[in-house]
Enzyme design. Structure first.
Site, PDB file in Angstrom:
ATOM      1  N   SER A   3      61.640 -24.111 -18.630  1.00 20.92           N
ATOM      2  CA  SER A   3      62.420 -24.260 -19.855  1.00 20.92           C
ATOM      3  C   SER A   3      63.410 -23.112 -20.001  1.00 20.92           C
ATOM      4  CB  SER A   3      61.493 -24.303 -21.073  1.00 20.92           C
ATOM      5  OG  SER A   3      60.690 -25.467 -21.082  1.00 20.92           O
ATOM      6  N   ALA A  14      63.221 -29.572 -21.383  1.00 21.72           N
ATOM      7  CA  ALA A  14      62.900 -28.199 -21.786  1.00 21.72           C
ATOM      8  C   ALA A  14      62.282 -28.197 -23.179  1.00 21.72           C
ATOM      9  CB  ALA A  14      64.157 -27.338 -21.779  1.00 21.72           C
ATOM     10  N   LYS A  15      61.294 -27.332 -23.357  1.00 20.79           N
ATOM     11  CA  LYS A  15      60.648 -27.229 -24.670  1.00 20.79           C
ATOM     12  C   LYS A  15      61.401 -26.155 -25.467  1.00 20.79           C
ATOM     13  CE  LYS A  15      55.957 -27.353 -26.594  1.00 20.79           C
ATOM     14  NZ  LYS A  15      56.011 -28.740 -27.082  1.00 20.79           N
ATOM     15  N   ALA A  16      62.555 -26.552 -25.975  1.00 18.41           N
ATOM     16  CA  ALA A  16      63.466 -25.637 -26.661  1.00 18.41           C
ATOM     17  C   ALA A  16      63.283 -25.720 -28.165  1.00 18.41           C
ATOM     18  CB  ALA A  16      64.912 -25.969 -26.302  1.00 18.41           C
ATOM     19  N   TYR A  46      63.511 -29.071 -32.006  1.00 19.05           N
ATOM     20  CA  TYR A  46      62.475 -29.428 -32.984  1.00 19.05           C
ATOM     21  C   TYR A  46      62.992 -29.530 -34.416  1.00 19.05           C
ATOM     22  CZ  TYR A  46      58.968 -29.500 -29.414  1.00 19.05           C
ATOM     23  OH  TYR A  46      58.236 -29.864 -28.295  1.00 19.05           O
TER      24      TYR A  46
END
Length: 298
Positions: free
Chosen positions: A67, A155-157, A161
């Site tokens: 990420s 990607a866990k950006a 969220y």
């Protein structure tokens, strides 16, 4: 508001163990102003043997690195280094069943120029299942998942969220427990912070990769399906198909595996305890606590 730390809580910040109450960040950072950071959600469990085990630790810290690289954020830690530091944070906070949040964030930079450094923190706290332990009333959200051509969707950006928060707020404001988002083509995608599966005639179905974050818990559910001989398919599915299903559930590190009672005005017809989905829920709990391993060696 929830309390995540107190005066005795310890976190890890780039090699140093600090009191959470004394740690500082820059109010002029890209991460605060533009959502330019990446993170992981990880759980540790007290196993059936009494030890502390971080579930899928390597997979989570490998994804954290990917990420960071996807967002051009400098990142220099190995998975082994991060795992060692995380176990130390758990020990110093006297935690076994815990939620773990590593974050990679940027320095002061009010421009859009690339950073030459990043900061990495590991925080942990006690947390019950994110969506509770009762069957959920789910609402189809008016918000869609971001177009994968507009973001590095794998990607866990942190910035992604905002979409999740808006969808969840909308659902809860209308009396539901959580939201289901569709993708840009109107197919079902995922929840605000969890992947989803639905069940029809003993077979499980889940949205394919491409418009979703392909979660580590989702991958674990696929592993469990293979182990339990539960057929599963990945594809593109419509709300109309979902609303003829026998059962459905969310899965994610924070949520674990949690079933649905309904989607919009459709109530799932088969009692949860009689579904294949319930078998997955029980098997997942056994896996993260290593209960089956303990029984087999007893």
């Amino acid at each position: 508001m929830a309390t995540y730390y107190n005066d005795n809580t310890i976190l890890w910040l780039d090699g140093q163990f600090l009191k959470a109450s004394e740690a500082k960040t820059d109010l002029y950072g890209q991460s605060l102003h533009y959502g330019y950071s990446v993170f992981e959600g990880i759980r540790s469990y007290r196993t059936a043997a009494g030890s502390t085990k971080i579930f899928k630790a390597v997979e989570h810290f490998d994804r954290l690195r990917r990420s960071a690289e996807a967002l051009n954020m400098p990142y220099n830690y190995t998975a082994a280094e991060m795992i060692k530091a995380t176990y130390e944070v758990l020990q110093r906070n006297n935690l076994q069943d815990a939620y773990i949040r590593p974050v990679v964030y940027g320095p002061a930079n009010m421009s859009f120029n690339p950073n030459t450094e990043s900061f990495t923190v590991i925080e942990t706290w006690e947390m019950a299942p994110f969506l509770g332990d009762k069957l959920l009333k789910v609402m189809t959200s008016s918000f869609q998942r971001p177009n994968p051509k507009g973001f590095k969707i794998e990607a866990k950006a942190a910035g992604h969220y905002v979409n999740s928060i808006m969808a969840s707020h909308e659902a809860k404001g209308k009396g539901f427990d959580e939201a289901l988002l569709t993708d840009m083509n109107g197919c079902i995608a995922e929840g605000p912070g969890a992947n989803m599966f639905f069940e029809k005639e003993g077979k499980l179905y889940t949205p394919e990769a491409g418009n979703i974050l392909p979660g580590i818990t989702r991958a674990t559910v696929l592993e469990l399906c293979a182990k339990l001989d539960i057929p599963v398919a990945q594809g593109q599915y419509t709300l109309a198909q979902l609303k003829t299903a026998d059962a459905a559930f969310f899965c994610g590190t924070a949520a674990e595996v949690i079933g649905w009672a309904s989607i919009d005005d459709y109530t799932f017809p088969i009692p949860w305890k009689e579904t294949q989905s319930r078998k997955i829920q029980l098997a997942y709990k056994d896996k993260v606590t290593e209960r089956q391993d303990q029984l087999e060696t007893a």
